[in-house]
Structures are given as structure tokens and as C-alpha cells.
Design an enzyme around this catalytic site. Structure first.
Site, PDB file in Angstrom:
ATOM      1  N   SER A 176       0.494  -1.732   1.905  1.00 43.66           N
ATOM      2  CA  SER A 176      -0.568  -1.849   2.904  1.00 43.66           C
ATOM      3  C   SER A 176      -1.893  -1.352   2.346  1.00 43.66           C
ATOM      4  O   SER A 176      -2.955  -1.909   2.664  1.00 43.66           O
ATOM      5  CB  SER A 176      -0.198  -1.101   4.186  1.00 43.66           C
ATOM      6  N   GLU A 177      -1.868  -0.308   1.479  1.00 43.25           N
ATOM      7  CA  GLU A 177      -3.101   0.164   0.859  1.00 43.25           C
ATOM      8  C   GLU A 177      -2.833   0.743  -0.526  1.00 43.25           C
ATOM      9  O   GLU A 177      -1.755   1.299  -0.787  1.00 43.25           O
ATOM     10  CB  GLU A 177      -3.797   1.217   1.730  1.00 43.25           C
ATOM     11  N   THR A 178      -3.828   0.597  -1.399  1.00 47.70           N
ATOM     12  CA  THR A 178      -3.844   1.214  -2.720  1.00 47.70           C
ATOM     13  C   THR A 178      -5.147   1.983  -2.837  1.00 47.70           C
ATOM     14  O   THR A 178      -6.209   1.479  -2.459  1.00 47.70           O
ATOM     15  CB  THR A 178      -3.769   0.147  -3.830  1.00 47.70           C
TER      16      THR A 178
END
Length: 310
Positions: free
Chosen positions: A49-51
Site C-alpha cells: 500500500s505504501e513505500t
């Protein structure tokens, strides 16, 4: 052994103290020389979902400058990368035993100080939201019929008590949809045609559904398929902005209100999020979000081409 063509990277699970629960996060260090296109390519490769990308701070008095990406776009602020990255950085120089420290992250939405502690081997972090949420001047709130169709429910399942839908921004923006109960929450799923209409009307990046629950104050789900996140197991930024939605629906008393939120249950990745809302003279003055994280992997990632495709 690493070389100039790769960078150190790690993953952790956030808003949980159990491996393979919560919200997975990828952390890429020494990212100063990466282009935006390279960062986006790496985020798409991890497909979480996020980096979060860690760079040298602009102000040497701060811990790090960071940039955060969905698989398909950049986001100015996000909660689970903030919590996970702060705990990761704190552990890199942590003393043995219990400790308290402050990790200060320069995010695009603003400066985010994070209090990090370890007690009896358990990590915990709490950040103060860099932007107090507000109702944006652009965007129109869809009616209950469209909202219900957008998330696969009937109109009578939208809202509970004094809670009605809202649109709020605090860095990122979310369409807040209260639903009648946990059964309705579990049955929710974006219905693409109506979903597209509702999101275009609201101008928001994702929809956050919530309802009261027996095992916590509120259970929630967050969908953002246009950002490459069909469903998010835990959304710290949306949890922070939820403060404004709650206060607008049922005004909170002055002082601190502490709430427990659970998300990701339907995905099999239960997440536990703490929300503290401070109200002074009837107005929200501070919002804090807390949680923990556990390390999962560490290694190195190859650099994509400088002109990586977007």
C-alpha cells in the site's frame, strides 16, 4: 554484498506486534539520488500500500527527509509509513533495554515528530498529525443513495446515530462513510461504476468506512483502488483525519479523547490503531496516532533506470 547499483531496503508490519498482520511497509534508505520516477517504479515493484524513501534531512537537526508513494502515486503524508519508518530508524541506534527517543521526519505535508519507545521489548510510536483536518472548498458530498451503491450497500445502511458522510482533508483527503454496523462494514466493496462517480464528485483519494464495534471504539475499512490500493489494512492518515469527522458528528468535550480503532479484519491482517484527539474551547487543537511495528525483512534492492517508466 551491496554495490553502487543497489540500496538498502527493509520491510516491516505496522500497527501490529505480530508478524504477518497489520499493514506491510517497504523502507528504502539512502534514497537522496533517486528521481521521482525511480521511486515510483520501486514502489510499484514492492506493490504494497505504501513505500517510504529515506533521505538526508534538509535541517541537520531533524532525523530524515522522507517521501511516500502508493504503487501508483505519491502521497504527502501517511500514518503507517510514519510509524513504521520511525520505529525502524529508532531501532538502528537503539540502546539495549527500555528507551525513549524522538524521530523527526520531514514529510511533504510538513514536519512530523514521532515519539518512539521500547518497554519490555515492545516498541511503540506516536506521531502528531502535521495538518489539522478541514472540509475542502472543492468537491461535493455525494448523497446516501450514490454512496450506498458505490460501496455495495443499501441506503438504509449509510449512517448511524448523528453520523453522516463527510469529506475531509489533512494532507491526503478521504470520503468518510459511516455504516450501520459491522455486518454492513464486512459486506462493503467498491462497485466500480458508482464508485467512480462518487469519488469524482467528492474529489477525494479514498473512502474510509467506519462503525462502532464491541472490540474497540470503531472498526474501519479504507478503499483507494485508483491509487493502486484496493483495500488498506491500516490507514494512519485517515485515522488522524477521522478526528474531524467524529467531532463534526458528535462534538467531543474539551481535553483529550482516546479511542481505539481496528482495521484490516476482513483482509485477515488485523491492525490496532490508537487515536488521541485534543479539543480546546470546542476546537480540535492536536491529533495524535499511535501504534507499533515489527521487522520482517532486510536486504538490498536494485536501482531502476534513471528514466524509469511511470
Amino acid at each position: 554484498m551491496g554495490c553502487l547499483s543497489d540500496l538498502p531496503a527493509a520491510t516491516c508490519d505496522v500497527f501490529t506486534d505480530q508478524p504477518y498482520a497489520g499493514n506491510p511497509l517497504a523502507i528504502v534508505e539512502q534514497a537522496d539520488a533517486l528521481s521521482v520516477a525511480q521511486m515510483q517504479t520501486i514502489a510499484r515493484e514492492f506493490n504494497l500500500s505504501e513505500t517510504i524513501f529515506v533521505m538526508s534531512p534538509d535541517d541537520p537537526g531533524h532525523t530524515a527527509k522522507v517521501r511516500i508513494f502508493f504503487p501508483n502515486d505519491e502521497i504527502p503524508f501517511a500514518g503507517h509509513p510514519t510509524i513504521g519508518c520511525a520505529i525502524f530508524l529508532a531501532l538502528k541506534s537503539a540502546p539495549d533495554g527500555d528507551f525513549d527517543t524522538v524521530i523527526t521526519l520531514e514529510e511533504q505535508a510538513g514536519l512530523v515528530p514521532v515519539d518512539v519507545s521500547r518497554r519490555a521489548g515492545k516498541m511503540r510510536a506516536q506521531f502528531t498529525a502535521p495538518v489539522l483536518p478541514y472540509w475542502p472548498e472543492t468537491g461535493t458530498l455525494p448523497g446516501d443513495a450514490l454512496l450506498a451503491e458505490a460501496v455495495g450497500l443499501t441506503a438504509d445502511k449509510i449512517g448511524f446515530g448523528a453520523h453522516r458522510a463527510g469529506i475531509w482533508r489533512g494532507g491526503p483527503g478521504y470520503l468518510y462513510i459511516p455504516v450501520a454496523d459491522t455486518t454492513a462494514l464486512a459486506a462493503s466493496q467498491p462497485n466500480r461504476h458508482a464508485w467512480d462517480d462518487a469519488m469524482a464528485m467528492s474529489g477525494m483519494e479514498g473512502a474510509y468506512l467506519y462503525t462502532p464495534a464491541e472490540d474497540c471504539d470503531f472498526r474501519a475499512r479504507m478503499f483507494a483502488p485508483d491509487g493502486g490500493v484496493p483495500e488498506d489494512p491500516a490507514t494512519g492518515s485517515a485515522s488522524a483525519i477521522l478526528a474531524a469527522q467524529l467531532h463534526a458528528s458528535t462534538p467531543l468535550g474539551d481535553g483529550d479523547t482516546r479511542l481505539s480503532l481496528r482495521q484490516g479484519i476482513e483482509m485477515g491482517r488485523p491492525s490496532e490503531i490508537g487515536l488521541t484527539i485534543r479539543v480546546e474551547a470546542g476546537i480540535i487543537s492536536k491529533i495524535r496516532v499511535s501504534g507499533t511495528a515489527v521487522p520482517i525483512s532486510e536486504g538490498r534492492i536494485a536501482l531502476p533506470p534513471v528514466h524509469a517508466p511511470t
